[in-house]
Scaffold this motif. Structure first.
Motif, PDB file in Angstrom:
ATOM      1  N   LEU A   1      61.563   5.820  -5.068  1.00  0.00           N
ATOM      2  CA  LEU A   1      62.767   6.075  -4.262  1.00  0.00           C
ATOM      3  C   LEU A   1      63.529   7.240  -4.893  1.00  0.00           C
ATOM      4  O   LEU A   1      63.827   7.223  -6.090  1.00  0.00           O
ATOM      5  N   VAL A   2      63.795   8.259  -4.082  1.00  0.00           N
ATOM      6  CA  VAL A   2      64.578   9.411  -4.554  1.00  0.00           C
ATOM      7  C   VAL A   2      65.885   9.430  -3.767  1.00  0.00           C
ATOM      8  O   VAL A   2      65.876   9.328  -2.539  1.00  0.00           O
ATOM      9  N   THR A   3      67.004   9.559  -4.455  1.00  0.00           N
ATOM     10  CA  THR A   3      68.299   9.606  -3.749  1.00  0.00           C
ATOM     11  C   THR A   3      68.710  11.067  -3.526  1.00  0.00           C
ATOM     12  O   THR A   3      68.310  11.964  -4.279  1.00  0.00           O
ATOM     13  N   GLY A   4      69.479  11.281  -2.468  1.00  0.00           N
ATOM     14  CA  GLY A   4      70.010  12.630  -2.194  1.00  0.00           C
ATOM     15  C   GLY A   4      68.935  13.643  -1.871  1.00  0.00           C
ATOM     16  O   GLY A   4      68.835  14.692  -2.508  1.00  0.00           O
ATOM     17  N   THR A   5      68.106  13.330  -0.820  1.00  0.00           N
ATOM     18  CA  THR A   5      66.925  14.176  -0.571  1.00  0.00           C
ATOM     19  C   THR A   5      67.091  15.156   0.585  1.00  0.00           C
ATOM     20  O   THR A   5      66.119  15.767   0.994  1.00  0.00           O
ATOM     21  N   ASN A   6      68.293  15.281   1.126  1.00  0.00           N
ATOM     22  CA  ASN A   6      68.411  16.188   2.268  1.00  0.00           C
ATOM     23  C   ASN A   6      68.620  17.648   1.866  1.00  0.00           C
ATOM     24  O   ASN A   6      68.721  18.506   2.731  1.00  0.00           O
ATOM     25  N   SER A   7      68.662  17.915   0.572  1.00  0.00           N
ATOM     26  CA  SER A   7      68.741  19.329   0.171  1.00  0.00           C
ATOM     27  C   SER A   7      68.339  19.462  -1.293  1.00  0.00           C
ATOM     28  O   SER A   7      68.129  18.477  -1.997  1.00  0.00           O
ATOM     29  N   GLY A   8      68.202  20.713  -1.715  1.00  0.00           N
ATOM     30  CA  GLY A   8      68.040  21.055  -3.124  1.00  0.00           C
ATOM     31  C   GLY A   8      66.940  20.338  -3.887  1.00  0.00           C
ATOM     32  O   GLY A   8      65.808  20.195  -3.422  1.00  0.00           O
ATOM     33  N   ILE A   9      67.300  19.874  -5.070  1.00  0.00           N
ATOM     34  CA  ILE A   9      66.339  19.263  -5.994  1.00  0.00           C
ATOM     35  C   ILE A   9      65.735  17.986  -5.400  1.00  0.00           C
ATOM     36  O   ILE A   9      64.536  17.731  -5.532  1.00  0.00           O
ATOM     37  N   GLY A  10      66.571  17.188  -4.730  1.00  0.00           N
ATOM     38  CA  GLY A  10      66.081  15.928  -4.156  1.00  0.00           C
ATOM     39  C   GLY A  10      65.021  16.178  -3.098  1.00  0.00           C
ATOM     40  O   GLY A  10      63.986  15.494  -3.073  1.00  0.00           O
ATOM     41  N   GLN A  11      65.274  17.148  -2.250  1.00  0.00           N
ATOM     42  CA  GLN A  11      64.313  17.475  -1.194  1.00  0.00           C
ATOM     43  C   GLN A  11      62.993  17.978  -1.803  1.00  0.00           C
ATOM     44  O   GLN A  11      61.914  17.515  -1.440  1.00  0.00           O
ATOM     45  N   ALA A  12      63.108  18.906  -2.755  1.00  0.00           N
ATOM     46  CA  ALA A  12      61.901  19.444  -3.398  1.00  0.00           C
ATOM     47  C   ALA A  12      61.133  18.330  -4.107  1.00  0.00           C
ATOM     48  O   ALA A  12      59.896  18.284  -4.070  1.00  0.00           O
ATOM     49  N   THR A  13      61.857  17.415  -4.726  1.00  0.00           N
ATOM     50  CA  THR A  13      61.207  16.323  -5.471  1.00  0.00           C
ATOM     51  C   THR A  13      60.489  15.374  -4.511  1.00  0.00           C
ATOM     52  O   THR A  13      59.334  14.990  -4.752  1.00  0.00           O
ATOM     53  N   ALA A  14      61.156  15.022  -3.421  1.00  0.00           N
ATOM     54  CA  ALA A  14      60.521  14.119  -2.447  1.00  0.00           C
ATOM     55  C   ALA A  14      59.236  14.755  -1.917  1.00  0.00           C
ATOM     56  O   ALA A  14      58.180  14.100  -1.853  1.00  0.00           O
ATOM     57  N   GLU A  15      59.309  16.032  -1.579  1.00  0.00           N
ATOM     58  CA  GLU A  15      58.126  16.725  -1.037  1.00  0.00           C
ATOM     59  C   GLU A  15      57.011  16.793  -2.076  1.00  0.00           C
ATOM     60  O   GLU A  15      55.854  16.521  -1.778  1.00  0.00           O
ATOM     61  N   TYR A  16      57.393  17.142  -3.300  1.00  0.00           N
ATOM     62  CA  TYR A  16      56.377  17.321  -4.346  1.00  0.00           C
ATOM     63  C   TYR A  16      55.694  15.994  -4.686  1.00  0.00           C
ATOM     64  O   TYR A  16      54.471  15.920  -4.786  1.00  0.00           O
TER      65      TYR A  16
END
Ligand SMILES: NC(=O)c1ccc[n+]([C@@H]2O[C@H](COP(=O)([O-])OP(=O)(O)OC[C@H]3O[C@@H](n4cnc5c(N)ncnc54)[C@H](OP(=O)(O)O)[C@@H]3O)[C@@H](O)[C@H]2O)c1
Length: 286
Positions: free
Chosen positions: A9-24
């Protein structure tokens, strides 16, 4: 990909580091629960079949309970929690209201505590990992960003205590300490500075100059968020992850700052504030 991938579970994924982390993570074998306050903002992430979007404001206990129910339906359980969501409050500390300071801690510390506590039983079952998105501001406190720095120092202390409490239960706690990363956090900072409440402060000239300088650097010369995403991935898969990862262009300088005496760092910082204030004033006159 395995039929039953580990879930994160990744929090705050709609931009920046969270988004990149979820995708990766999703493209490297994990199933990702991508948390966001506004799920509609996750439309690109939703296209990835290894990503399940979940509505999650980390300050809202009802959201957290709902997310926990969703995760519990997965037979693989939960292997990782990446506490990435964060906000920035800045300003001279002698002008910052207690409400702003509370709002800062509400997300960056109390939100982290609330969700970690709720999901800990699941992480205990998998002997999983908790990854905390701290910052260089978690060990190096810059002037005029006091609320943010205080919250990240608090997160570091929280994480050290937690790690030492749960170490014998097999759940690892890992801190990521990014330096300057080019994400929307900087344009958000620009808006905050534009609408600053403390323009009649005795510290306004220095605070404004340091804010403008940091924002300009952050927007133009930070590392890309994927650099942090790769580090989070490493922290989740390494047999023996480090306790802290600095992700920055100048990680050697940061290591020095950690060992220099505080009085010496104070001098360096004062010099920087004076230099930046002078430069910004000169630029404004041109
Ligand atoms: N960029 C850097 O230079 C840098 C350096 C060191 C550490 N960090 C840390 O990295 C993390 C991510 O920052 P970023 O640079 O990627 O900035 P960002 O693009 O502004 O991302 C922050 C994320 O946190 C979310 N968020 C804010 N409040 C929330 C809440 N109450 N509940 C759930 N989500 C919430 C935001 O969602 P909304 O869009 O809904 O607000 C957004 O998705 C933060 O913890 C930040 O402190 C960043």
């Amino acid at each position: 990909m395995s039929d039953n991938p580990k879930s994160i579970l990744v929090t705050g994924t709609n931009s920046g580091i969270g988004q990149a982390t979820a995708e990766y993570l999703a493209s490297h074998g994990f199933h990702v629960y991508a948390g966001a306050r506004n799920i509609a903002a996750l439309k690109d992430l939703c296209k990835n079949q290894n990503i399940t979007p979940v509505r999650l404001d980390v300050t809202n206990i009802e959201d957290i309970i709902e997310v926990k129910k969703i995760v519990e339906q997965n037979a693989a359980g939960l292997f990782g929690l990446v506490n990435n969501a964060g906000i920035t409050k800045a300003g001279p500390l002698m002008d910052v209201s207690v409400e702003d300071l509370r709002a800062q801690f509400e997300v960056n510390l109390f939100g982290v505590h609330q969700i970690t506590q709720a999901l800990f039983p699941l992480l205990l079952q998998t002997k999983g990992r908790i990854v905390m998105m701290s910052s260089d501001s978690g060990f190096f406190a810059t002037p005029f960003v006091g609320p943010y720095c205080s919250s990240k120092f608090a997160l570091e202390g929280y994480s050290d205590s937690l790690r030492r409490e749960i170490i014998s239960y097999g759940v690892k706690v890992i801190l990521i300490e990014p330096g300057r990363i080019t994400t929307p956090i900087w344009s958000k900072g620009e808006k905050i500075l534009k609408n600053a409440k403390y323009t009649d402060s005795i510290f306004w000239k220095e605070a404004k100059a340091m804010g403008e300088y940091a924002i300009q650097k952050g927007k133009t010369s930070g590392l890309p968020p994927i650099a942090v995403a790769k580090t989070v991935y490493h922290a989740l898969i390494a047999a023996k992850p480090k306790l802290r990862y600095i992700v920055a262009k100048n990680s050697f300088e940061y290591k020095l700052m950690k060992i220099f005496p505080a009085w010496y760092v104070d001098r360096l910082v004062l010099k920087k504030v004076q230099e930046v204030t002078r430069l910004v004033a000169q630029k404004a006159e041109e």
